[in-house]
Design a protein around this motif. Structure first.
Motif, PDB file in Angstrom:
ATOM      1  N   TRP A  10       2.251  12.755  -0.158  1.00  0.00           N
ATOM      2  CA  TRP A  10       2.358  11.319  -0.412  1.00  0.00           C
ATOM      3  C   TRP A  10       3.653  10.748   0.154  1.00  0.00           C
ATOM      4  O   TRP A  10       3.688   9.608   0.666  1.00  0.00           O
ATOM      5  N   LEU A  14       4.153   8.087   3.193  1.00  0.00           N
ATOM      6  CA  LEU A  14       4.900   6.861   2.907  1.00  0.00           C
ATOM      7  C   LEU A  14       5.965   6.591   3.953  1.00  0.00           C
ATOM      8  O   LEU A  14       6.023   5.489   4.527  1.00  0.00           O
ATOM      9  N   GLN A  18       3.719   4.477   6.538  1.00  0.00           N
ATOM     10  CA  GLN A  18       3.823   3.144   5.946  1.00  0.00           C
ATOM     11  C   GLN A  18       5.163   2.454   6.250  1.00  0.00           C
ATOM     12  O   GLN A  18       5.194   1.250   6.522  1.00  0.00           O
ATOM     13  N   LYS A 123      12.097   1.048  -1.703  1.00  0.00           N
ATOM     14  CA  LYS A 123      10.659   1.167  -1.453  1.00  0.00           C
ATOM     15  C   LYS A 123      10.146   2.565  -1.815  1.00  0.00           C
ATOM     16  O   LYS A 123       9.085   2.712  -2.412  1.00  0.00           O
ATOM     17  N   ASP A 126      10.247   3.014  -5.671  1.00  0.00           N
ATOM     18  CA  ASP A 126       9.194   2.247  -6.322  1.00  0.00           C
ATOM     19  C   ASP A 126       7.873   3.011  -6.284  1.00  0.00           C
ATOM     20  O   ASP A 126       7.141   3.044  -7.282  1.00  0.00           O
ATOM     21  N   GLU A 127       7.563   3.641  -5.157  1.00  0.00           N
ATOM     22  CA  GLU A 127       6.333   4.423  -5.046  1.00  0.00           C
ATOM     23  C   GLU A 127       6.409   5.679  -5.904  1.00  0.00           C
ATOM     24  O   GLU A 127       5.435   6.062  -6.560  1.00  0.00           O
ATOM     25  N   LYS A 130       5.610   5.514  -9.746  1.00  0.00           N
ATOM     26  CA  LYS A 130       4.211   5.465 -10.162  1.00  0.00           C
ATOM     27  C   LYS A 130       3.644   6.864 -10.419  1.00  0.00           C
ATOM     28  O   LYS A 130       2.522   6.992 -10.923  1.00  0.00           O
ATOM     29  N   ARG A 131       4.414   7.894 -10.083  1.00  0.00           N
ATOM     30  CA  ARG A 131       3.900   9.250 -10.105  1.00  0.00           C
ATOM     31  C   ARG A 131       4.523  10.134 -11.182  1.00  0.00           C
ATOM     32  O   ARG A 131       4.276  11.339 -11.209  1.00  0.00           O
TER      33      ARG A 131
END
Length: 265
Positions: A10, A14, A18, A123, A126-127, A130-131
């Motif tokens: 992930w 990212l 991304q 950034k 922040d991702e 969530k984990r």
């Protein structure tokens, strides 16, 4: 100690797909604080994975040898001096998620002089938030330190003590830019930060092992000279001159990073 890791899928997706990070290695003395957005994206793709690997491996070994450290704590505070894009913070947080099962909240103060690096760090964090099950209270602060007198500016930012203080490949920039004149940057920064540790806290210093053309000295030797003058207690350190960590990701099957590191109290 584990010294080879793979960037989580992930996280790989990212930063490279991304956020547009690029792998672009440089062996010169770096001053990341001056870089623009494109330079920072090169840094994100090259040195973020390395810092992640170094942090993950070092902290994993520390908590393996000290399994009761913070085991009952529900909240931890972390200060990163020169956080860059935050690879070391993500490495630490993943270790904490595995080792500190009672953890409910982590308060992070991340300081850096490059606003573009801080934006990428925010950034990524922040991702990551969530984990995990615990709450992350993040304060990223843009602050430039021009010389050792400016360290006092931090008094306005460091309003409480921290369980973990760390600095990854940041102090070398002060050496390269002669921001502490002829004085030992490792000594002055450690002397300033050590009193900010909480009772059971510790500090991790990680830096490159190159010969610095500005100071005309090998940085690990300069680090040890500075720490000797602080009269700190070295809890753990790499064996020999440096330690090699290997990180694999989609842009590089195996990437080597050689650093010197010291855990001190």
């Amino acid at each position: 100690m584990q010294s080879t890791v793979t960037l989580p899928q992930w996280l790989d997706n990212l930063i490279f797909n991304q956020l547009g990070a690029k792998y672009c290695r440089s062996n010169s003395d770096m001053t990341v604080i001056d870089w623009d957005k494109n330079d920072v994206l090169n840094y994100l793709g090259t040195y973020f994975p390395r810092s992640y690997a170094e942090s993950y491996c070092i902290f994993s070994e520390f908590f393996k040898l000290n399994p009761n450290r913070f085991v009952d704590k529900e909240e931890l505070s972390v200060f990163d001096f020169g956080c860059g894009t935050g690879g070391e913070i993500i490495g630490l947080l993943i270790v904490l998620a595995h080792c500190c099962k009672n953890l409910k909240r982590v308060k992070i103060l991340a300081l850096d002089g490059n606003i573009h690096a801080l934006q990428q760090y925010d950034k990524v964090l922040d991702e990551f938030s969530k984990r995990v099950d615990f709450e992350i209270d993040n304060q990223s602060t843009h602050l430039c330190i021009d010389d050792f007198y400016d360290l006092n500016i931090l008094d306005k930012v460091l309003k409480h003590k921290f369980d973990i203080i760390m600095s990854f490949k940041a102090i070398c920039e002060f050496v390269t830019k002669q921001q502490f004149e002829k004085k030992n940057a490792y000594e002055h920064i450690s002397q300033f930060l050590l009193p900010r540790l909480a009772g059971n806290g510790f500090m991790l210093l990680v830096d490159v092992t190159t010969y610095n053309n500005t100071s005309q000295e090998w940085l690990p030797q300069m680090m040890d000279k500075g720490l000797t003058k602080t009269k700190c207690h070295i809890v753990m350190k790499n064996e020999g001159y440096n330690q090699t960590f290997k990180i694999g990701h989609s842009r590089r099957l195996v990437d080597d990073s050689k650093v010197a590191w010291r855990i001190i109290t």
